[in-house]
Scaffold this motif. Structure first.
Motif, PDB file in Angstrom:
ATOM      1  N   ALA A  84      44.879 -26.046 -17.018  1.00 10.07           N
ATOM      2  CA  ALA A  84      45.847 -27.014 -17.529  1.00 10.07           C
ATOM      3  C   ALA A  84      47.007 -27.208 -16.562  1.00 10.07           C
ATOM      4  CB  ALA A  84      46.366 -26.558 -18.894  1.00 10.07           C
ATOM      5  N   LEU A  85      47.410 -26.139 -15.898  1.00 13.83           N
ATOM      6  CA  LEU A  85      48.468 -26.237 -14.890  1.00 13.83           C
ATOM      7  C   LEU A  85      47.984 -26.970 -13.635  1.00 13.83           C
ATOM      8  CD1 LEU A  85      49.905 -22.615 -15.200  1.00 13.83           C
ATOM      9  CD2 LEU A  85      51.209 -24.713 -15.615  1.00 13.83           C
ATOM     10  N   ARG A 196      52.921 -28.476 -21.701  1.00 15.64           N
ATOM     11  CA  ARG A 196      53.636 -28.686 -22.959  1.00 15.64           C
ATOM     12  C   ARG A 196      53.024 -29.853 -23.737  1.00 15.64           C
ATOM     13  NH1 ARG A 196      60.027 -29.756 -22.801  1.00 15.64           N
ATOM     14  NH2 ARG A 196      59.297 -31.577 -21.627  1.00 15.64           N
ATOM     15  N   ASP A 197      52.704 -30.930 -23.046  1.00 13.35           N
ATOM     16  CA  ASP A 197      52.086 -32.074 -23.714  1.00 13.35           C
ATOM     17  C   ASP A 197      50.726 -31.699 -24.312  1.00 13.35           C
ATOM     18  OD1 ASP A 197      54.239 -33.637 -23.031  1.00 13.35           O
ATOM     19  OD2 ASP A 197      53.267 -34.551 -21.290  1.00 13.35           O
ATOM     20  N   MET A 198      49.940 -30.913 -23.578  1.00 16.06           N
ATOM     21  CA  MET A 198      48.627 -30.506 -24.083  1.00 16.06           C
ATOM     22  C   MET A 198      48.754 -29.606 -25.293  1.00 16.06           C
ATOM     23  SD  MET A 198      46.529 -29.716 -20.580  1.00 16.06           S
ATOM     24  CE  MET A 198      46.818 -30.700 -19.111  1.00 16.06           C
ATOM     25  N   SER A 204      43.517 -31.522 -27.617  1.00 19.20           N
ATOM     26  CA  SER A 204      43.329 -31.256 -26.192  1.00 19.20           C
ATOM     27  C   SER A 204      42.380 -30.086 -25.978  1.00 19.20           C
ATOM     28  CB  SER A 204      44.667 -30.966 -25.515  1.00 19.20           C
ATOM     29  OG  SER A 204      45.181 -29.701 -25.926  1.00 19.20           O
ATOM     30  N   ALA A 205      41.763 -30.050 -24.809  1.00 18.47           N
ATOM     31  CA  ALA A 205      40.864 -28.945 -24.471  1.00 18.47           C
ATOM     32  C   ALA A 205      41.612 -27.621 -24.474  1.00 18.47           C
ATOM     33  CB  ALA A 205      40.227 -29.197 -23.106  1.00 18.47           C
ATOM     34  N   LEU A 206      42.864 -27.635 -24.008  1.00 18.96           N
ATOM     35  CA  LEU A 206      43.654 -26.412 -23.996  1.00 18.96           C
ATOM     36  C   LEU A 206      43.893 -25.903 -25.415  1.00 18.96           C
ATOM     37  CD1 LEU A 206      45.385 -24.302 -22.530  1.00 18.96           C
ATOM     38  CD2 LEU A 206      47.297 -25.912 -22.644  1.00 18.96           C
ATOM     39  N   PRO A 217      50.537 -17.339 -34.154  1.00 17.19           N
ATOM     40  CA  PRO A 217      51.825 -16.924 -33.595  1.00 17.19           C
ATOM     41  C   PRO A 217      51.792 -16.765 -32.072  1.00 17.19           C
ATOM     42  CG  PRO A 217      51.376 -15.705 -35.590  1.00 17.19           C
ATOM     43  CD  PRO A 217      50.126 -16.468 -35.269  1.00 17.19           C
ATOM     44  N   GLU A 218      50.666 -16.344 -31.519  1.00 12.96           N
ATOM     45  CA  GLU A 218      50.571 -16.200 -30.062  1.00 12.96           C
ATOM     46  C   GLU A 218      50.599 -17.563 -29.370  1.00 12.96           C
ATOM     47  OE1 GLU A 218      48.077 -11.987 -29.756  1.00 12.96           O
ATOM     48  OE2 GLU A 218      46.987 -13.896 -29.926  1.00 12.96           O
ATOM     49  N   VAL A 219      49.925 -18.544 -29.953  1.00  8.87           N
ATOM     50  CA  VAL A 219      49.965 -19.897 -29.380  1.00  8.87           C
ATOM     51  C   VAL A 219      51.376 -20.467 -29.495  1.00  8.87           C
ATOM     52  CG1 VAL A 219      49.068 -22.244 -29.559  1.00  8.87           C
ATOM     53  CG2 VAL A 219      47.524 -20.298 -29.881  1.00  8.87           C
ATOM     54  N   TYR A 220      52.021 -20.224 -30.614  1.00  7.77           N
ATOM     55  CA  TYR A 220      53.401 -20.688 -30.803  1.00  7.77           C
ATOM     56  C   TYR A 220      54.331 -20.046 -29.773  1.00  7.77           C
ATOM     57  CZ  TYR A 220      57.858 -21.659 -33.105  1.00  7.77           C
ATOM     58  OH  TYR A 220      59.140 -22.075 -33.381  1.00  7.77           O
TER      59      TYR A 220
END
Length: 250
Positions: A84-85, A196-198, A204-206, A217-220
């Motif tokens: 993604a980066l 951030r957009d993804m 999104s794939a991400l 919570p980890e994704v947040y």
């Protein structure tokens, strides 16, 4: 995706990723220095063949600060963030079934053994190394050792062993602190804004990969780290109450 072929037995990264998903895995040996079961393998679907690393979930050692059986998924999540980066830091990585059950399978990087890794880790003018420092801050990598740096003969820098990443609490431990407090590059800020957009797009794939391998919570918390980096526009500092360098550092 980075398409260097010197690192992956003549395959570009896209072809290698497809091979990881569909090829037959044959165990060749075990890396005995690893704390978790780490198997050196060949993945093939004639005529294609490449070396790879296979880490079965069944061979993961329990840790006090990470849920059991989640390290393989964290490695796959790290690859997804790397993609993604747009920096190609993590070698192609998938989560799939193998000879010892579900686990992480990653292309083996044929690194440039002439590079002094200790000297490399101290460089301040290496753009790939600096991107890796940003990447580690994003995924909250708690174990960036010198031996996890994988420079290739073609000049690209990969990193490996991201299983102890994505914790909710700040656990960044790395040997790459030389940019602490310095402004992020415009390249880094643009990449972070893209991530951030993804993260805000559930389709999104991400978001799909992270949703399958990390807790809510980890994704947040991941999104919060990205927001903080964009807001402050600097490389983070070590935590005052957490060891800042992994041990051993090599």
């Amino acid at each position: 995706m980075n398409d260097t072929t010197d690192a992956f037995d003549g395959l570009d990264a896209t072809t290698g990723l497809d091979l990881l998903r569909t090829g037959r895995i044959t165990v060749e040996g075990r890396l005995t220095s690893a704390s978790n079961a780490t198997l050196y393998c060949t993945v093939s679907d004639a005529p294609r063949s490449a070396a790879c690393v296979y880490k079965p979930v069944a061979g993961e050692r329990p840790l006090w600060d990470f849920p059991d059986g989640t390290l393989a998924g964290r490695e796959v999540s790290a690859f997804s963030v790397s993609e993604a980066l747009g920096w190609g830091i993590v070698p192609p990585t998938v989560h799939r079934d193998g000879p010892f059950g579900e686990g992480m399978v990653q292309l083996w990087v044929h690194g440039d053994t002439t590079v002094d890794l200790v000297a490399l880790s101290h460089q301040t003018d290496n753009a790939d190394l600096r991107r890796m420092a940003v990447f580690d801050a994003v995924i909250n990598n708690s174990d960036r050792k010198i031996g996890h740096l994988l420079p290739t003969a073609g000049g690209h820098l990969y990193g490996c062993d991201h299983g102890v990443s994505f914790a909710e609490d700040y656990k960044l431990r790395t040997v790459l602190w030389q940019w602490r407090g310095e402004p992020l590059t415009e390249d880094a800020l643009a990449a972070l804004e893209s991530v951030r957009d993804m993260l805000k797009d559930p389709g999104s794939a991400l978001s799909d990969v992270l949703g399958r391998h990390l807790s809510g919570p980890e994704v947040y918390a991941l999104g919060g780290r990205v927001d903080l980096l964009i807001h402050h526009r600097i490389h983070p500092y070590p935590a005052p109450d957490w060891p800042s360098v992994p041990w051993p550092p090599v």
